[in-house]
Design a protein around this motif. Structure first.
Motif, mmCIF file in Angstrom:
data_model
loop_
_atom_site.group_PDB
_atom_site.id
_atom_site.type_symbol
_atom_site.label_atom_id
_atom_site.label_comp_id
_atom_site.label_asym_id
_atom_site.label_seq_id
_atom_site.Cartn_x
_atom_site.Cartn_y
_atom_site.Cartn_z
ATOM 1 N N TYR A 49 49.140 2.416 3.922
ATOM 2 C CA TYR A 49 49.018 1.287 4.846
ATOM 3 C C TYR A 49 49.507 1.718 6.218
ATOM 4 N N ARG A 50 49.329 0.855 7.194
ATOM 5 C CA ARG A 50 49.850 1.088 8.542
ATOM 6 C C ARG A 50 50.976 0.086 8.808
ATOM 7 N N ASP A 51 52.055 0.612 9.392
ATOM 8 C CA ASP A 51 53.187 -0.266 9.672
ATOM 9 C C ASP A 51 52.948 -1.065 10.946
ATOM 10 N N ALA A 52 53.957 -1.820 11.378
ATOM 11 C CA ALA A 52 53.813 -2.688 12.549
ATOM 12 C C ALA A 52 53.512 -1.911 13.828
ATOM 13 N N HIS A 53 53.826 -0.610 13.839
ATOM 14 C CA HIS A 53 53.557 0.221 15.014
ATOM 15 C C HIS A 53 52.261 1.010 14.881
ATOM 16 N N GLY A 54 51.511 0.757 13.804
ATOM 17 C CA GLY A 54 50.230 1.421 13.622
ATOM 18 C C GLY A 54 50.319 2.797 12.994
ATOM 19 N N ARG A 55 51.505 3.194 12.556
ATOM 20 C CA ARG A 55 51.648 4.503 11.946
ATOM 21 C C ARG A 55 51.247 4.468 10.472
ATOM 22 N N GLN A 56 50.602 5.564 10.011
ATOM 23 C CA GLN A 56 50.208 5.659 8.617
ATOM 24 C C GLN A 56 51.441 5.824 7.729
ATOM 25 N N ARG A 57 51.547 5.019 6.693
ATOM 26 C CA ARG A 57 52.657 5.088 5.761
ATOM 27 C C ARG A 57 52.118 5.194 4.345
ATOM 28 N N GLN A 58 52.941 5.723 3.459
ATOM 29 C CA GLN A 58 52.540 5.863 2.062
ATOM 30 C C GLN A 58 53.717 5.547 1.157
ATOM 31 N N LYS A 59 53.481 4.711 0.172
ATOM 32 C CA LYS A 59 54.507 4.325 -0.791
ATOM 33 C C LYS A 59 54.061 4.762 -2.180
ATOM 34 N N LYS A 60 54.866 5.622 -2.807
ATOM 35 C CA LYS A 60 54.537 6.091 -4.146
ATOM 36 C C LYS A 60 54.782 4.974 -5.151
ATOM 37 N N LYS A 93 62.417 1.772 1.054
ATOM 38 C CA LYS A 93 62.900 2.810 0.145
ATOM 39 C C LYS A 93 63.882 3.725 0.864
ATOM 40 N N LYS A 94 63.561 4.043 2.115
ATOM 41 C CA LYS A 94 64.448 4.891 2.914
ATOM 42 C C LYS A 94 65.803 4.208 3.120
ATOM 43 N N ILE A 95 65.755 2.898 3.408
ATOM 44 C CA ILE A 95 66.991 2.133 3.596
ATOM 45 C C ILE A 95 67.782 2.087 2.296
ATOM 46 N N LYS A 96 67.071 1.896 1.191
ATOM 47 C CA LYS A 96 67.726 1.824 -0.118
ATOM 48 C C LYS A 96 68.503 3.104 -0.401
ATOM 49 N N ARG A 97 67.902 4.228 -0.061
ATOM 50 C CA ARG A 97 68.557 5.513 -0.310
ATOM 51 C C ARG A 97 69.773 5.719 0.598
ATOM 52 N N PRO A 186 73.555 -0.972 5.508
ATOM 53 C CA PRO A 186 72.616 -1.489 4.498
ATOM 54 C C PRO A 186 73.314 -1.715 3.165
ATOM 55 N N GLY A 187 72.867 -2.775 2.473
ATOM 56 C CA GLY A 187 73.428 -3.099 1.175
ATOM 57 C C GLY A 187 74.479 -4.187 1.216
ATOM 58 N N ALA A 188 74.875 -4.596 2.438
ATOM 59 C CA ALA A 188 75.936 -5.596 2.566
ATOM 60 C C ALA A 188 75.390 -6.978 2.911
ATOM 61 N N GLU A 189 74.102 -7.164 2.709
ATOM 62 C CA GLU A 189 73.513 -8.463 3.036
ATOM 63 C C GLU A 189 74.084 -9.581 2.159
ATOM 64 N N PHE A 190 74.388 -9.248 0.917
ATOM 65 C CA PHE A 190 74.990 -10.228 0.005
ATOM 66 C C PHE A 190 76.442 -9.856 -0.214
#
Length: 395
Positions: A49-60, A93-97, A186-190
């Motif tokens: 897919y393309r993100d909000a900036h139009g860059r090609q992204r791929q999610k496994k 996924k990047k944020i999760k890591r 990241p991870g401290a939202e809750f």
């Protein structure tokens, strides 16, 4: 780049053409749903897919041998919905890591933050190292649950710890996650400690009587710690915190103007402690050592005492005081002020409280003082109104 309606049969029969390392099969039904077939025989599902900036992204999504086609298609539909709504699955996924463990966050961010402004954190530091980090340190910030916090709190209480100690699980975790959220970690939202009830803690009030003070005085004068008698006397005279006195320096003592300046108090502000004439006289006779800036140093090290638990408890045993803490000397100072008729505002200033609400524990003493004053005022009139007491109430 074949475009085909993907199904289980297509996936099963898909092969990479000879001479190529891989080939992508794009689904006609779900935009961006891709099956990658490699020359090695391996096959993998992706969503492109393309993100909000139009860059090609791929999610496994997963390996075709590990998950069924139906599950892969369901996952692709879910991910595609996220993209349509403005999400970015690959970035998530990047944020999760990047979510740190509680131990990593404590070491790299939280502890340095506390050290930048907290003056006295020995108790919290000890609790975290002894209890919190061994239990939760290996968990990532987003893994800790409210149920685990509650269970940790209950376990401490069942193990015989005081309510206030058990509550530290709630207090420390709540504040830690608040700091993490403000820092954008990241991870401290809750916050897993939010909404967890604390055990009620009974405020402890212990004031020494004049007779007890005399017994304590005799005991500390016999102490092997030659500084203890001065420390106890000044704590009773000044009502300061133990750490403030142990770290006091001569450069901050103005014995002429009778003012002790504490550059950085517990509240984070400069505090000015008035010195009584008696306190000044005691300060003048304290032993001093050349090159030592401290008022009450350890004679052996010329550095402030880290603590003096053993000589203090020995002195209390000699004085027959089983339930007295060093902090109770500060309470005694405050109660003496209130009983002498001074307002809670004056007591608050003398104790260096940041908020007068902290002085509210002494309000009942103020009430007793007011009642005594009312009785004194009535007694001053003698028998003037005695005749009125004989008047019968109307029938």
């Amino acid at each position: 780049m074949p475009i085909i309606h993907l199904d289980a049969a297509v996936v099963r029969n898909a092969k990479c053409p000879e001479g190529k390392s891989r080939i992508d099969f794009f689904d006609t039904h779900i935009k961006g749903f891709v099956l990658e077939a490699r020359s090695t025989g391996g096959k993998t599902y992706y969503l492109r897919y393309r993100d909000a900036h139009g860059r090609q992204r791929q999610k496994k999504i997963g390996d075709a041998q590990s998950i069924s086609f139906d599950k892969a298609r369901t996952a692709a539909q879910r991910l595609r919905s996220q993209v349509v709504l403005g999400g970015n699955p690959a970035e998530e996924k990047k944020i999760k890591r990047s979510i740190p463990t509680i131990a990593e966050f404590y070491r790299d961010t939280y502890l340095p933050y506390l050290q930048s402004y907290r003056r006295n954190m020995e108790s919290d530091y000890s609790f975290n190292l002894t209890h919190l980090l061994p239990r939760f340190g290996s968990k990532h910030l987003d893994e800790l649950t409210q149920e685990e916090v509650i269970y940790a709190q209950q376990s401490m209480r069942e193990a015989g710890y005081a309510a206030g100690t058990a509550n530290k699980f709630v207090v420390q975790i709540r504040y830690m996650y608040n700091v993490a959220k403000k820092r954008g970690i990241p991870g401290a939202e809750f916050n897993p400690a939010a909404g967890v009830k604390q055990y009620p803690v009974q405020g402890r009030e212990r004031f020494l009587t004049q007779e007890e003070i005399q017994r304590l005085r005799s005991a500390v004068e016999k102490s092997a710690n030659t500084q203890l008698k001065f420390i106890v006397a000044l704590l009773l005279m000044l009502g300061c915190r133990k750490s403030e006195l142990l770290n006091a320096q001569w450069a901050h003592m103005d014995l002429t103007r009778r003012i002790w300046t504490i550059p950085l108090s517990k509240s984070g502000k400069t505090r000015y402690v008035p010195l009584s004439i008696e306190a000044v006289e005691l300060l003048k006779v304290l032993p001093r050592w050349d090159g030592c800036p401290y008022v009450l140093p350890n004679p052996k090290t010329r550095k402030p005492f880290r603590d003096f638990h053993e000589p203090w408890h020995t002195a209390c045993r000699r004085a027959g005081l089983k339930d007295v803490r060093i902090h109770d000397l500060r309470h005694t100072f405050a109660s003496n002020l209130v009983n002498a008729g001074y307002s809670l505002f004056v007591v608050s200033r003398a104790l260096g409280h940041a908020n007068i609400n902290q002085t509210a524990r002494y309000s009942h003493l103020a009430d007793d003082t007011l009642l005594a004053a009312a009785d004194a005022a009535a007694d001053a009139m003698g028998d003037t109104w005695n005749e009125l007491k004989k008047v019968s109430a109307p029938s």
